[in-house]
Enzyme design. Sequence first.
Site, mmCIF file in Angstrom:
data_model
loop_
_atom_site.group_PDB
_atom_site.id
_atom_site.type_symbol
_atom_site.label_atom_id
_atom_site.label_comp_id
_atom_site.label_asym_id
_atom_site.label_seq_id
_atom_site.Cartn_x
_atom_site.Cartn_y
_atom_site.Cartn_z
ATOM 1 C CE LYS B 74 -3.994 2.004 2.441
ATOM 2 N NZ LYS B 74 -4.874 1.903 3.625
ATOM 3 C CB SER B 149 -8.103 3.747 2.683
ATOM 4 O OG SER B 149 -7.282 3.104 3.630
ATOM 5 C CB SER B 173 -8.454 1.009 5.591
ATOM 6 O OG SER B 173 -9.181 2.208 5.575
#
Lengths: 470, 483, 97
Positions: B74, B149, B173
């Site tokens: 990420k 996210s 997330s």
Amino acid sequence: MSNYKKTVGIEVHCELKTKTKMFSNTLNNYGAKENSQVNTIDLAYPGSLPLVNKGAINLALKAALILNCKINKLVCFDRKNYFYPDLPKGYQITQARHPIGVDGYVMINVGGIDKKVRIHDIHIEEDTAKSIHQTDKSYLDFNRSGVPLIEIVTEADMHTEEEAMAYLTKLRELFVYADISDCKMEEGSMRCDVNVSISKDDTLGVRTETKNIGSISSVGKAITAESIRQEEILENGGVIVEETRRFDEKDCKTILMRVKETGNDYRYFPEPNIPEFEITDDEINSVKSEIPKLPDELRSEYRTLGVNENNIKTLISNRELCSFFEKVKEFDPIITSNLITGDILSYLNKNNLSLKDIKLNEDNLKELVKKIKNSEISSKQVKTLLPILMEKGGNVEDIMKEHGMVQISDDSALQTIVDKVISTNPESVNDYKNGKDRALKYLMGQIMKESRGQANPVTVNKLLIETLNK
Amino acid sequence: MSKYLDLSIRELHELLVSGKIKPKDLVLEAFDKLENSDLNAFITVCKDEALKRAEELENADKSSMLYGIPIAIKDNINTKGIRTTCASHMLENFVPFEDAFVIDKVNEAGMIIVGKTNMDEFAMGSTSQTSYFGAPKNPWDKTRIAGGSSGGSASVVAGLLAPIALGSDTGGSIRQPASYCGIVGMKPTYGRISRRGLIAFGSSLDQIGPMTKNVYDNALVLNSLVGYDEFDLTSSNREAEDFTRLIGEDIKGMKIAVPNYFISDIVDSEIKENVLSVCELLKENGATVDFIDIKHLEHAVTLYQIIAMGEASSNLARFDGVRFGYSADSNSVDELYAKTRAEGFGSEVKRRIMVGSYLLSGDNAKEYYTKALQVRNSMKESFDEAFKKYDLIIGPTTTTVAYHLGEGMDDVRKTFLDDVLVIPVNMAGLPGLNIPIGFNHEHMPIGLHIIGNRFEEAKMYKLGSFIEKELNLDLKVKEENHE
Amino acid sequence: MEKLSKEEVLHVARLARIAVSEDEIEKYQISLKQLLDDVEKIKDINDISEDVLVTPAFEGCKLRSDDEVDTTDFSKFKSNIPHSVGDFIEVPVMINE
């Protein structure tokens, strides 16, 4: 003159004398090349997290103990949020909820009267970066960013310039002696903000804060200037506004920096990256045991030992000399203090040196004191010998031999000199016999001169009187 | 078509150790796929670095279970020499010079980083649509969100572009996009994995975790990521453990709880049915399932808004155009701040910073923030009580399946409500795991949320793996042929 | 629909140091109000603990020894710094506080 009473409260920031910073592991290194003592924590890099320096916690704890504070054993930190280029994270980590120490006090003495200045709290925080300003740009050096600070906040307990200055002098003395901070105002390792208000009665007036004053004597001047300014406003029917000012050393007046923002805009909240932790009683006791003798205790001890007030003052005001004195005083405190605050200190001052730069050490100074006390060396010889000790070192006995400073204690050798002086000074001998004591001193002097200062004065004195009374 | 990347880590490991394939084969396949992918799952790919690393690994020790396996990271986790953008214009050109703690762990385990995944800007959002680089797509239906996210990470794993991705989870997330994309996502116990090098959103909530195709893979990856970090004061000092160790054990006698709020009317009925049928399955296999109440679950969104936005407003103050990142032309410090932040941040981030700043200003700090921390404590205590009686708590991960891109964009509250079921876990610092348990009538994945007591991830993997085996779902997205 | 006043929007924008254009102010008047209405619910929550939970890290805090040092060469920072002169970081002149 004025029928207004001044009320003063002081906030002091001191940089702690640690090896590394408060929340990062870079060096706390004053004077290093710009941005050479930084890492990702100091520059608030994305992803960086704070660490907590145990050494700094212990020094702050020591300070709180010395200031007679109640200790908050639960240590936690808060964020004080504001934007400024010298504050890399956009917040300062500080202690808002639980300062490490609260409700303490410091004793000061002004004009012979003891007075208690109450400490509201002492808390740990971190310093900001240093900035240099030019016309349209500023330049940032983050070496100071994150240096451990303690802030000491008093109650509004002081009412004169002298009290304020005495408080600051005392605070500095304590922190320097306990090795907490250098407290060098010229280097910024001690900084004062002074809150001043005036009032005709017991109610408190509106206060202003004067920031970052450069020296303790300037604090006095700033309080005078600010109270006069406030008085003029009030006398002309004006009102005092709560505001932040700074002291202009040159014009000796305070200048407006900003009007205080209404309310608290620092958006304090608990620092989530540092879990709270407890200081144990063992840790407190261990810090307590590290506290050395502090100036008040030293002063009264020296008085008891018979050291004169001037020497005490000189010793206490120079921590290095004082701790040297502590180590060598045992044999004869009075002689030792005279030597240290006299010839030794003036030699250091004249040559801009400190004790660590010279060869004089505990052993040879003690040896010297012993000789002086036993009258095995004359004061004239001391004057010659001390500079040699300081420059070259060595032991006293050897130097005395090397420079022909041998004491003549041999009775027969001295008797010869005594007889010679008596025979060449019949008038003085007469004067003595007629009861004039001054004559004895004169004869003593002549004998010492004749022996080139090498005669043992005690023996000479004995022999001279015996011979004269024959 | 997948040659290897649809295989499990265990299968890949055997191929690698036996020498049948080399790490390079996996890397080449990954790049062949991701270069032809229209999922917009990556912000930055690092082919040269990955190929170089694959070659270096050829002669390295192969004993690590994760040796030679490609992984996507990420883009809010710092990678040395590879730009780390947080999907923001603010950090569009930011290149860290130090790896995050987890990246060291990834490298130590012999994994190969193939790129940085798309996400909501600064991890703020539940759809990944706040990304400066456009939203990643859901491999099950490319007109739908991948969730957020960590939407890019979920999309990568579900789209079989890489077998493993790392996500971060502040209020769901990892688990919510895992649920939307039909994969396994673990948010470990707070403190399990060091946050050093994770660009902070809500410091007391953030946690990194693995996203994989199946439960066993997930436990293997977690094994490699944990460990004490003296440079994160919230890092746990526990001894290493094998998170796969309970997998395959009988679930007989396990005590499971389902909070009533988790199966209330806020949850889509198809999802509720799926969860309840899993409950039946568990009972049939000797577990007990009770319905209980946990305090303040219904206030999770409010708590999250206050705590996460408050912390974020402070955490993002460092983006000021002075030391790194975007810097607007300006003639004064005030202008530098206001313009840099206005131009560098997107609208969701700005809104959250503004609300967070307001919540902490003046007396608000006490009325909102302190109160929220008290409610948070109360919620945590209620969880503690429940875990005295139960092994695990389960429920749905999300209230709906993944919805269409662009849907609900005009409602600034929707993005918070998407995470209503997963936020409590972050509040209490508990571990939470999503596993796929079925599909709705549109064949969009449905996820089960397994919540464990602190540091009991192994137990969660045991239950998750059991359910996974029993349901034996076909979780492979139909692949398009790029040839 | 209820809105924040323009002044309220400007106040929070100032707190956050974010410039807002006229168009944006209008949007924020609505969207910020929605969020602020949401968080208002916290005031109605009862049955809560006295204590706060700041972080769910319960293993205490391991302090660092003052002897551990780790400095980074400043040259590593340079490529990310928007404006620097020599080893100083440059910003528009700070109003000297």
